[in-house]
Structure formats: structure tokens, C-alpha cells
Design a protein around this motif. Structure first.
Motif, PDB file in Angstrom:
ATOM      1  N   LEU A 132       0.642  -1.140   0.108  1.00 38.21           N
ATOM      2  CA  LEU A 132      -0.106  -0.070  -0.079  1.00 38.21           C
ATOM      3  C   LEU A 132       0.811   1.203  -0.085  1.00 38.21           C
ATOM      4  N   VAL A 133       2.145   1.272   0.701  1.00 39.99           N
ATOM      5  CA  VAL A 133       2.907   2.279   0.542  1.00 39.99           C
ATOM      6  C   VAL A 133       3.257   2.497  -0.828  1.00 39.99           C
ATOM      7  N   VAL A 134       3.739   1.557  -1.607  1.00 39.17           N
ATOM      8  CA  VAL A 134       4.184   1.888  -2.849  1.00 39.17           C
ATOM      9  C   VAL A 134       3.238   2.344  -3.855  1.00 39.17           C
ATOM     10  N   LEU A 319       3.689  11.127   2.769  1.00 44.89           N
ATOM     11  CA  LEU A 319       2.274  11.049   2.967  1.00 44.89           C
ATOM     12  C   LEU A 319       1.515  12.129   2.374  1.00 44.89           C
ATOM     13  N   ASN A 320       2.057  13.420   3.031  1.00 49.64           N
ATOM     14  CA  ASN A 320       1.274  14.542   2.725  1.00 49.64           C
ATOM     15  C   ASN A 320       1.520  14.711   0.888  1.00 49.64           C
ATOM     16  N   LEU A 325       6.110   9.909  -4.199  1.00 48.45           N
ATOM     17  CA  LEU A 325       7.104  10.052  -3.159  1.00 48.45           C
ATOM     18  C   LEU A 325       7.057   8.726  -2.175  1.00 48.45           C
ATOM     19  N   PRO A 326       5.968   8.228  -1.723  1.00 47.73           N
ATOM     20  CA  PRO A 326       5.994   7.347  -0.778  1.00 47.73           C
ATOM     21  C   PRO A 326       6.618   6.006  -1.229  1.00 47.73           C
ATOM     22  N   PRO A 362      12.678  12.303  -9.654  1.00 44.34           N
ATOM     23  CA  PRO A 362      11.553  13.390 -10.215  1.00 44.34           C
ATOM     24  C   PRO A 362      10.281  12.971  -9.539  1.00 44.34           C
ATOM     25  N   PHE A 363       9.484  14.229  -9.071  1.00 46.40           N
ATOM     26  CA  PHE A 363       8.209  13.693  -8.546  1.00 46.40           C
ATOM     27  C   PHE A 363       7.122  13.406  -9.671  1.00 46.40           C
ATOM     28  N   ILE A 364       6.293  12.573  -9.538  1.00 46.54           N
ATOM     29  CA  ILE A 364       5.249  12.001 -10.402  1.00 46.54           C
ATOM     30  C   ILE A 364       3.815  12.153  -9.556  1.00 46.54           C
TER      31      ILE A 364
END
Ligand code: NAD
Ligand code: MG
Length: 389
Positions: A132-134, A319-320, A325-326, A362-364
């Protein structure tokens, strides 16, 4: 569950681990209710063989293909079917030979077989929080589409799940995840900098696998659990609180909109949430020790020290922000924990590795499944470069 089977056939993915072996004990205690139909492990061939001889599953899978022949030979006189390799894990997860998957593989490796089970309409008792984190959004969306129940095994989430029984229409104001604080509760960085593997593996209240034991010592485990709670219970990050509760008697709490708080209590023993998830919606009898409140005397609570245990802060950031990112945090953490367990880096270095990987990848905002896989791979590669693994 298939109505013709009175006995629920459990597929234990990760049967040689801490959760897997405890699940087998539960099965042995209730042969009228459960059978072990599938057993899988990564490399512990001896234990897998022993389990297969004792529990007579339909299928075993060993991910490490170099051990296939040994397992096959050892079980040649039995009816147990033996498969090997990562792909086999997914193929077996999709087979109609079991009624409930117990997802008890550790780490990212659990994602694909668990997702395959859900996609194939199999109910899942979920211990593997990293799934669930991924990719929590995709996993939960698939579960909704396939009408597949995901029943938490993690003790905090099992507690929340139990508090929510009968409250379907009542919105949650917030959940309070309790945390023991781990072996280094109250310690400061000047102490943590010298902490070694053996010490970090000693958890005060629970005996668990190596990775989650280290995550408990750094408080990363609680961060992963906040993300897990977000997906399981469809919460906004602001509705998830962490509270240190060193006795581990209250396993977590739910606060409703009228201010009423429900908690689930019990002695710390993972066999309880494992049994609850396997038997849900029933409760079944057992002979485990009961909670004697006269002996416990006091339950205490305190704020987590995020300035010292920075991994929890990093997980809250993930989380935020959400997106990939997680997934990146998890991958970097798995590499960092692996390096710490091999005495390659220090306790506090784990935080630096995770922080730098989170800055680099990089953020997606809304990743596809492929993009999650790529983010995981890129994060691992960069973390390994940093550590020079
Ligand atoms: P563990 O290390 O004791 O066991 C892990 C199991 O996964 C083993 O059977 C191992 O063979 C298998 N495995 C490991 N790597 C694999 C790979 N690459 N491919 C296939 N199989 C692989 O771990 P554990 O403590 O039992 O934890 C399992 C999961 O349950 C984790 O996600 C953990 O966070 C969660 N959990 C554990 C506890 C606990 O008390 N142990 C409590 C709550 C949640
Ligand atoms: Mg937990």
C-alpha cells in the motif's frame, strides 16, 4: 469463500517469515477452519520443505530458482507441486486453488503477487504494508473494481478495522495509530549514532522479521503505517495521528465525529490480528494469555520525537505530498535498512540516504503502475550508488 469448502484454504505468501510461521501456528490450532494450500518463500528452502511436509499444501513456490531442485527432490514422495521464480509467485497468486491470500512477504517484493491476487478476485489478509505504501491508489482501486476485501493484519490497522465494525455510515474524525516507540525510545542522536545492528533488532514488545524490526527502531514503520492507514481507510493525511504508547496494549483508536473514541486492546501478540483477519467476520476461540489490567496498572502516552527520529518526518512528508514519493521513500528505506543490517552504514545514515533519494527522484503526481515500478528501480539504484553497495 467457496461455499463447498468448509475449511478456508489459505495461501500464505511469505510462509517462512515471522508472520507466515505464526499464521501456520494458527492454522495448526484450527484444522477444522483453515488449511495451508499455498506456501511460498524467498530462499529458506529447509524451512519451506519442513512446512510442506507438515502442512501438505497443494503448491509451494521458492523464489530463488537455484533452490528449485533441492525442494523438488525433498518433496518428490509427496503430492506437493513445486514452482520456482518470481513469475511463478504471480502465477500461483492468480490460481483458483485458495480462498484467502495472506500477504506476508516483506517489502516491495510483495506488491506484484498481492496485486495479482486482487486482480484475480482473491480476498487478501494484508500484512505486507509496503504494497500500500508503494502503490496504494492502484491497489485499492483494483480491490474496489474487483469487489475484493482487503483485511488488515498489521496490528494497528486491525485495531482500527475492528473499531469500525458496525460504523459503516459514521465518518471518521481521525485515527490514532499507537507506537511502542521501539528499542530507542527517549534516546537522542548522540546515542543513536553508535547503535549497532544487534541492538536495533531487539524490540521491547514484539518479535518480528529483521526489516520491520529496524523500521520500528527508526520509527519508519509508523510512517509506513500512516500511509497504509490512508489507503485502507480512505483518510486525509490530517486525519492520521501517531501517539507513543510504550505498553502496546492499545493497538490503535478511532475518534468519531461526536468525539467518541473507540480503541481495541489486547496483549501484544501478532497471532491475534492474523487469526482475526483469517477468520473474519467471525471471532474464534483460542487459549492465548488474556489481558490482566490489574497487572498492567498504567497505560501511558507521549508525543513522538520527530526531531530525533527523522525517518518518521520523511514518511509524513511523503504521506502529505503523495504521488510517487511514498514509493521512492520505501525503496530508499529498503536499501538503507539492507545496508544497515550488513553493517555498511550507521543508524543515522539511513535517514540521509532516504532524504537524498527523495530529493533526487523526479516527482510524479499521478503515477501509472509502470511509473511506480520505474520510480522504485531508480530510487534503489540511486540509494545503492550513495552507499556504494
Ligand atoms: P520476515 O522477514 O520474517 O519474512 C518475510 C517473508 O517474505 C519470508 O517468508 C521470505 O522468504 C519472504 N520474502 C522475502 N523477500 C522475498 C522476495 N524477494 N520474494 C519473495 N519472497 C520474499 O518478515 P515479517 O516480519 O514476517 O514481515 C512480513 C510483512 O508483514 C512485512 O511487510 C511487515 O511489515 C509486515 N508486518 C509484520 C509484523 C511482524 O510482527 N512480523 C507485524 C506487522 C506487519
Ligand atoms: Mg504495526
Amino acid at each position: 469463500m467457496n461455499q463447498t469448502h468448509r475449511v478456508k484454504r489459505i495461501g500464505i505468501f511469505g510462509s517462512t517469515g515471522s508472520i507466515g510461521t505464526q499464521a501456520l501456528e494458527v492454522i495448526a490450532e484450527h484444522p477444522d477452519k483453515f488449511s495451508a494450500e499455498v506456501l511460498t518463500c524467498n530462499g529458506n528452502d529447509d524451512l519451506l520443505i519442513e512446512q510442506a511436509i507438515k502442512y501438505k499444501p497443494n503448491i509451494v513456490v521458492i523464489t530463488d530458482e537455484s533452490k528449485y531442485l533441492k525442494v523438488k527432490d525433498a518433496l518428490s514422495a509427496t503430492d506437493v507441486k513445486v514452482f520456482a521464480g518470481e513469475k511463478a509467485l504471480e502465477e500461483v497468486a492468480a490460481m483458483d486453488v485458495y480462498d484467502l491470500m495472506l500477504a506476508a512477504i516483506v517489502g516491495y517484493a510483495g506488491l506484484k503477487p498481492t496485486l495479482k491476487a486482487i486482480d484475480s478476485g482473491k480476498p487478501v489478509a494484508l500484512a505486507n504494508k509496503e504494497t500500500l505504501v508503494v502503490a496504494g491508489d492502484i491497489v485499492m482501486q483494483t480491490a474496489i473494481e474487483k469487489r475484493v476485501p482487503i483485511i488488515p493484519v498489521d496490528s494497528e490497522h486491525s485495531a482500527i478495522f475492528q473499531c469500525l465494525v458496525g460504523e459503516m455510515r459514521n465518518p471518521i474524525e481521525k485515527v490514532i495509530l499507537t507506537a511502542s516507540g521501539g528499542p530507542f525510545l527517549g534516546r537522542k542522536p548522540n546515542y543513536l549514532v553508535n547503535v549497532k545492528r544487534e541492538h536495533a533488532l531487539q524490540h521491547p514488545n514484539w518479535t518480528m522479521g529483521a526489516k520491520i524490526s529496524i523500521d520500528s527502531a527508526t520509527l519508519m514503520n509508523k510512517g509506513l503505517e500512516m500511509i497504509e492507514a490512508k489507503w485502507l481507510f480512505n483518510l486525509h493525511p490530517s486525519q492520521i495521528e501517531v501517539l507513543i504508547h510504550p505498553q502496546s496494549i492499545i493497538h490503535s483508536m478511532v475518534q468519531f465525529e461526536d468525539g467518541s473514541v473507540k480503541a481495541q486492546l489486547g496483549l501484544p501478540d501478532m497471532k491475534l490480528p492474523i487469526q482475526y483477519a483469517m477468520a473474519f467476520p467471525q471471532r474464534i476461540t483460542n487459549e492465548y494469555p488474556r489481558c490482566d489490567f490489574r497487572k498492567i496498572k498504567s497505560l501511558t502516552f507521549e508525543e513522538p520525537d520527530i526531531r530525533t527520529f527523522k525517518n518518521l518526518g520523511l514518511a509524513i512528508e511523503a504521506l502529505n505530498k503523495g504521488g510517487n514519493l511514498p514509493c521512492v521513500l520505501n525503496a530508499a528505506n529498503e536499501i538503507a535498512v539492507y545496508a544497515f543490517l550488513r553493517n555498511r552504514i550507521g543508524f543515522l545514515d539511513m535517514t540521509d540516504v532516504i532524504e537524498r533519494v527523495m530529493e533526487k527522484i523526479p516527482f510524479i503526481a499521478k503515477p501509472s503502475l509502470e511509473e511506480y515500478f520505474d520510480s522504485d528501480g531508480d530510487a534503489r539504484e540511486y540509494a545503492a550508488d550513495l552507499i556504494k553497495l
